[in-house]
Design an enzyme around this catalytic site. Structure first.
Site: not given
Ligand code: TXE
Length: 505
Positions: A182, A236, A238, A241, A258, A292, A393
């Site tokens: 996806k 993607g 956090t 994730g 990741e 990232c 981030e």
């Protein structure tokens, strides 16, 4: 690319070796971040399509030719994939630019390097081997088989869509897994072109690689919870994730993640100054900071702080903003409207926290080279590591500069963060380079370089930056599982009520 056609291009998705629409017939638009205009229509898959794709992947895994094929033959298919990418690298890069607005120079470098992942893992395909293991029971012959885990679900982001897919796809195929991918709803087109130009032509049996395009909640969640899926590999944010990890845990899927970062780029006063200035620019303004591994916290030793900032601002000021499809452009747009708002809101947060804006600090106008979603390269000095601008981030061209006294202080600041993806160190001292590499809590440490990647070097995060590693020989282990086989060549019997150990008979 520079003459942008106005008619929307319609894509189909790829399930079980066939091109198809979503079962619902729905489609969504994808946008060019430079102009803000829609340019393509993508099938909006939902649970019904995810079911179709996962069942196809399961059939291909359970009964199909792929896992049954010899490892040598699978390796050859991977080499064909690599050769096809080589043929189409330029075109694939152009599609990526159209969808995510990153520079053609960056995306072309990525698509030209991508074949190496398939060559590397093709070489490993026929080196997947078990072992014969001695056990302390006479007459037993024991061995370990290394088997593919099964159907793998890949959820990928918008910043480097094809490269991050390749990091997952090459080891998974080498291991004998089948997959359902996806892509991000913001950047689906390059993967669909990749399926047409590469996967469909490479001699891969139907059902081995499938794509479900669509949104996170509607397409992603049914995929990561699907009973046929054995392993989820996600790249993607956090927060997403964490959600994916929770969902996958309910049915005990293997998971690799990741995620984001807030990487320290640490400059000591014994560095080669011009190299470090260029490394700082590369760390945060390359890819418009949408990476990232962005070196978004620049840690400067007090003694060189002012001189460094002056040089850095001078260099960053010269960055050419503009059309990402032109090779001379150095900073492109932010990829998505929500991301654009997020970057601008962090600039306000930093100002509110008392950081001093010494460059940029807002949207770039047309006169400054900007298009639809442009943010000026922005630098804040006087940042304290406790501030939100230092801890969270941003994923944009916004740099926070933090002063440090000495090595110990630099390590303390660098590690005082929830993330641990990467770090940069600029020094001419060999001793300091190794000390820093050992003490920084990050999955990658670059010394006197930044943003270097290779298929041979493991990549992944400490702490909230992720789980597991991609790339390198170890990445293939994420797509394999061990089976222990015990063959008793001796007599049966013995006491049936106790476990058979070395001391029992
Ligand atoms: O990413 P998301 P977004 C960071 C960056 C950025 C933030 C949010 O800080 O500002 O994440 O970006 C799919 N179940 N990174 O919102 O949501 C989604 O459709 C299953 C860092 O764009 O993480 C897409 O395919 N899937 C990063 C993928 O997850 C779901 C790269 C990533 O989207 C889902 C991108 C769900 N519930 C952003 N929700 C990096 N590590 O490089 C979303 N998705």
């Amino acid at each position: 690319m520079q003459d942008r056609p106005t008619k929307l291009k319609e894509y189909k998705t790829y399930i079980d070796g066939k091109w198809c629409d979503a079962a619902s017939g729905k489609k969504f638009q994808t946008f060019d971040p430079y102009t803000g205009e829609p340019w393509a229509l993508i099938p909006e898959c939902d649970k019904a399509d995810v079911d179709r794709a996962c069942e196809a992947a399961w059939r291909a895994f359970d009964k199909g030719q792929w896992p049954a094929m010899t490892q040598t033959a699978r390796g050859k298919v991977l080499r064909r994939i690599a050769a096809l990418i080589e043929q189409h690298a330029e075109h694939l890069a152009q599609i990526e630019v159209r969808d995510n607005g990153k520079l053609i120079s960056e995306m072309a470098a990525q698509t030209k390097y991508m074949p190496e992942w398939f060559y590397y893992y093709s070489g490993l395909a026929d080196k997947i081997q078990g072992a014969v293991v001695p056990v302390d029971r006479p007459d037993h012959f024991n061995y370990i088989l290394r088997e593919p885990v099964g159907v793998c679900a890949f959820i990928t982001p918008w910043n480097s869509p094809l490269m991050l897919t390749s990091w997952k796809l090459a080891p998974a195929l080498a291991a004998g897994c089948t997959v359902v991918i996806k892509p991000s709803e913001f950047t689906s087109a390059s993967l669909l072109e990749f399926m047409e130009l590469v996967i469909d032509k490479a001699g891969i049996p139907p059902g081995v690689v499938n794509v479900v395009t669509g949104y996170g909640a509607v397409t992603g969640e049914p995929l990561v919870t699907h009973p046929r899926v054995a392993k989820v590999a996600f790249t993607g944010g956090t927060a997403t994730g964490a959600r994916v990890n929770e969902l996958a845990a309910r049915t005990f899927k293997k998971v690799s993640l990741e995620l984001g970062g807030k990487s320290p780029n640490i400059v000591f006063d014994d560095c080669i100054l011009d190299d470090a200035v260029s490394g700082a620019v590369s760390g945060i303004f390359a890819a418009t900071g949408q990476t990232c591994i962005a070196g978004s916290r620049l840690l400067l030793q007090e003694s060189i702080h002012d001189r460094f900032v002056e040089k850095l601002v001078a260099m960053a000021k010269t960055a050419r903003l503009g059309d990402p499809s032109k090779p001379e452009t150095q900073v492109g747009p932010v990829t998505t409207p929500p991301q654009y708002q997020k970057v601008l809101s962090y600039i306000d947060i930093a100002k509110g926290e008392g950081a001093k804006c010494v460059l940029g600090g807002g949207p770039a106008t047309k006169d400054e080279g900007g298009g639809k979603y442009f943010v000026k390269p922005t630098i804040f000095t006087g940042v304290d590591n406790k501030m939100r601008i230092a801890q969270e981030e941003v994923f944009g061209p916004v740099l926070s500069i933090i002063k440090f006294r000495d090595e110990e202080h630099a390590i303390e600041i660098a590690n005082d963060i929830a993330y641990g993806l990467a770090a940069g160190v600029w020094t001419q001292s060999v001793k300091r380079a190794h000390t820093m590499a050992a003490r920084l809590r990050a999955g990658t440490v670059w010394v006197n370089t930044y943003r270097a990647v290779s298929m041979t070097m493991p990549f992944g995060g400490y702490k909230a930056s992720g789980l597991g590693r991609e790339n390198g020989a170890e990445a293939i282990d994420a797509y394999l599982q061990s089976k222990s086989v015990w063959i008793n060549n001796g007599p049966g019997g013995g006491n049936p009520f106790i476990m058979k150990t070395a001391s029992s008979s």
